[in-house]
Design a protein around this motif. Structure first.
Motif, mmCIF file in Angstrom:
data_model
loop_
_atom_site.group_PDB
_atom_site.id
_atom_site.type_symbol
_atom_site.label_atom_id
_atom_site.label_comp_id
_atom_site.label_asym_id
_atom_site.label_seq_id
_atom_site.Cartn_x
_atom_site.Cartn_y
_atom_site.Cartn_z
ATOM 1 N N ASP A 129 0.809 -1.219 0.000
ATOM 2 C CA ASP A 129 0.000 0.000 0.000
ATOM 3 C C ASP A 129 0.845 1.272 0.000
ATOM 4 N N TYR A 130 2.024 1.151 0.625
ATOM 5 C CA TYR A 130 2.865 2.337 0.773
ATOM 6 C C TYR A 130 3.271 2.931 -0.571
ATOM 7 N N PHE A 131 3.505 2.058 -1.553
ATOM 8 C CA PHE A 131 4.035 2.541 -2.829
ATOM 9 C C PHE A 131 2.971 3.051 -3.800
ATOM 10 N N LYS A 132 1.706 3.038 -3.338
ATOM 11 C CA LYS A 132 0.643 3.579 -4.206
ATOM 12 C C LYS A 132 0.500 5.078 -3.980
ATOM 13 N N VAL A 133 0.615 5.839 -5.045
ATOM 14 C CA VAL A 133 0.341 7.271 -4.929
ATOM 15 C C VAL A 133 -1.004 7.534 -5.591
ATOM 16 N N GLU A 134 -1.972 7.885 -4.775
ATOM 17 C CA GLU A 134 -3.306 8.148 -5.336
ATOM 18 C C GLU A 134 -3.264 9.376 -6.227
ATOM 19 N N ASN A 135 -4.034 9.325 -7.282
ATOM 20 C CA ASN A 135 -3.939 10.398 -8.268
ATOM 21 C C ASN A 135 -5.134 11.346 -8.252
ATOM 22 N N ASP A 136 -5.772 11.478 -7.106
ATOM 23 C CA ASP A 136 -6.960 12.324 -7.077
ATOM 24 C C ASP A 136 -6.660 13.776 -6.693
ATOM 25 N N PHE A 137 -5.379 14.158 -6.840
ATOM 26 C CA PHE A 137 -5.041 15.551 -6.531
ATOM 27 C C PHE A 137 -5.654 16.493 -7.553
ATOM 28 N N ILE A 194 11.523 2.248 -4.671
ATOM 29 C CA ILE A 194 11.794 3.567 -4.099
ATOM 30 C C ILE A 194 11.990 4.585 -5.217
ATOM 31 N N PHE A 195 12.752 4.182 -6.240
ATOM 32 C CA PHE A 195 12.986 5.069 -7.379
ATOM 33 C C PHE A 195 11.659 5.460 -8.046
ATOM 34 N N CYS A 196 10.791 4.463 -8.286
ATOM 35 C CA CYS A 196 9.510 4.739 -8.957
ATOM 36 C C CYS A 196 8.607 5.636 -8.118
ATOM 37 N N LEU A 197 8.621 5.408 -6.805
ATOM 38 C CA LEU A 197 7.817 6.243 -5.914
ATOM 39 C C LEU A 197 8.231 7.707 -6.004
ATOM 40 N N LYS A 198 9.542 7.935 -5.947
ATOM 41 C CA LYS A 198 10.056 9.306 -6.017
ATOM 42 C C LYS A 198 9.673 9.935 -7.353
ATOM 43 N N GLU A 199 9.807 9.165 -8.428
ATOM 44 C CA GLU A 199 9.458 9.686 -9.758
ATOM 45 C C GLU A 199 7.966 10.038 -9.840
ATOM 46 N N SER A 200 7.092 9.193 -9.229
ATOM 47 C CA SER A 200 5.655 9.509 -9.220
ATOM 48 C C SER A 200 5.410 10.871 -8.591
ATOM 49 N N TYR A 201 5.998 11.071 -7.403
ATOM 50 C CA TYR A 201 5.793 12.346 -6.717
ATOM 51 C C TYR A 201 6.336 13.505 -7.548
ATOM 52 N N LYS A 202 7.514 13.315 -8.127
ATOM 53 C CA LYS A 202 8.117 14.380 -8.936
ATOM 54 C C LYS A 202 7.229 14.751 -10.113
ATOM 55 N N ILE A 230 3.899 14.344 -10.458
ATOM 56 C CA ILE A 230 2.684 15.039 -10.026
ATOM 57 C C ILE A 230 3.032 16.482 -9.645
ATOM 58 N N PHE A 231 4.122 16.633 -8.899
ATOM 59 C CA PHE A 231 4.610 17.948 -8.504
ATOM 60 C C PHE A 231 4.788 18.858 -9.713
ATOM 61 N N SER A 232 5.506 18.317 -10.678
ATOM 62 C CA SER A 232 5.858 19.086 -11.848
ATOM 63 C C SER A 232 4.595 19.481 -12.641
ATOM 64 N N LYS A 233 3.635 18.552 -12.768
ATOM 65 C CA LYS A 233 2.383 18.862 -13.472
ATOM 66 C C LYS A 233 1.636 19.998 -12.783
ATOM 67 N N ILE A 234 1.524 19.893 -11.458
ATOM 68 C CA ILE A 234 0.801 20.924 -10.706
ATOM 69 C C ILE A 234 1.503 22.279 -10.820
ATOM 70 N N LEU A 235 2.836 22.267 -10.672
ATOM 71 C CA LEU A 235 3.577 23.534 -10.751
ATOM 72 C C LEU A 235 3.419 24.165 -12.136
ATOM 73 N N ASN A 236 3.537 23.335 -13.178
ATOM 74 C CA ASN A 236 3.395 23.868 -14.543
ATOM 75 C C ASN A 236 2.006 24.445 -14.788
ATOM 76 N N LYS A 237 1.000 23.763 -14.234
ATOM 77 C CA LYS A 237 -0.360 24.269 -14.371
ATOM 78 C C LYS A 237 -0.486 25.659 -13.727
ATOM 79 N N GLY A 238 0.125 25.775 -12.549
ATOM 80 C CA GLY A 238 0.094 27.062 -11.842
ATOM 81 C C GLY A 238 0.846 28.158 -12.572
ATOM 82 N N PHE A 239 1.969 27.791 -13.188
ATOM 83 C CA PHE A 239 2.736 28.772 -13.971
ATOM 84 C C PHE A 239 1.912 29.225 -15.185
#
Lengths: 203, 203
Positions: free
Chosen positions: B64-72, B119-127, B129-138
């Motif tokens: 469960d830990y490695f699932k990043v929900e995408n409902d942001f 661990i690598f894939c988890l970090k990439e998932s967060y990155k 999502i982060f990048s998509k949200i930031l770009n949307k805001g820009f």
């Protein structure tokens, strides 16, 4: 000539280099003296000859890393002090990235390893200096008041994450050259953050 | 009655709990199946009986830990999206602090351990999502333009440091109660930081 001189490392330097590489790759507790001897291409008895005990080998590797120089107070302005501290932290860890990497792995364990006390003291040193500088800035009415623990988390945590990313990319790239981290752009970013959140009347 | 029900854990839960405790304390590679059986107070063969292989045990712990929900993206405002993401990150790691602690120790190694790819894939998932949200805001002209990698380092790095400090304090306190981390004040701090550095025309 210069090249061959560069390559001729003393046995004790070869032992230290091999130990660093292996600790960094596999973790501190998973590496035996035999592994180090094999990697350094020397007889295992040479490690006792040069370092007497494992403790001495660890101390030889880490002795400079755990020193936090206290000359941040040489300048008078708390903002300059804070920037000097961040600069020192980034510079120290960039030039000792393998030690930084080992520390990161070890820091989370609670098995009273050889390193755990020293890691704890190192973190406390940084926290103390941080807190002194922040309080000075608050008293002088230069900094806005924030939770100083969180400011520590913000600046040291992001510096750690930055360093960590650089090291991961280097490791996964398979590049055999020495890792050189240019932390200047990140330092400038942190400077901007500090000015935005800590400096009073920032525009 | 409620108490005795609470204490009666199934053997498979006892195995998982023992494995978590030991991995967290000594690191992932230093713990053997025998150690886990001893701590869980069961016969070592029970581990194969319940989990077939070590891989299955690890997967049961981490699945469960490695699932990043995408409902942001459910909300439309990029600032709200970013805050939801940070909130999700803090909440997930607070409620799985032992897994977070193990991940921190493992992340620095480069020995292709069972966990390293995940661990690598988890970090990439967060990155991502982060990048998509930031770009949307820009694009929407809500966020000021900054280096999105550094913003990731700043927000995730400081969250990690905060979590890490809470866990260290708990471990060194010797408190036997379950660790409950109140991340709300830190979340509010991060919110203030985001508003100060990312939001256009912030006062």
């Amino acid at each position: 000539m210069a090249n061959s001189t560069k390559k001729k490392k003393s046995p004790s330097d070869r032992i230290k280099k091999a130990a660093l590489d292996l600790f960094c790759q596999f973790g501190f507790e998973s590496v035996s003296v035999r592994d180090i001897a094999l990697k350094a291409n020397i007889n295992v008895s040479m490690i006792s000859y040069y370092f007497n005990s494992n403790d001495n080998l660890y101390q030889a590797l880490f002795k400079d890393y755990f020193k936090v120089e206290n000359d941040f107070y040489d300048v008078d302005n708390p903002l300059e002090q804070l920037l000097n501290l961040i600069d020192f932290y980034l510079k120290t860890n960039c030039s000792n990235w393998q030690l930084f990497n080992i520390i990161c792995q070890e820091a989370g364990k609670s098995n009273n390893s050889l390193l755990s006390t020293e890691i704890f003291c190192l973190k406390e040193s940084y926290k103390n200096i941080f807190s002194k500088i922040l309080n000075k800035g608050f008293s002088a009415n230069i900094f806005t008041i924030h939770n100083s623990y969180y400011i520590f988390d913000l600046l040291i945590g992001s510096a750690n994450q930055f360093l960590f990313e650089q090291i991961s990319q280097y490791k996964s790239s398979g590049n055999k050259n020495e890792l050189v981290i240019d932390y200047k752009p990140f330092f400038d970013f942190q400077k901007k953050i500090i000015e935005n959140i800590l400096i009073k009347n920032a525009s």
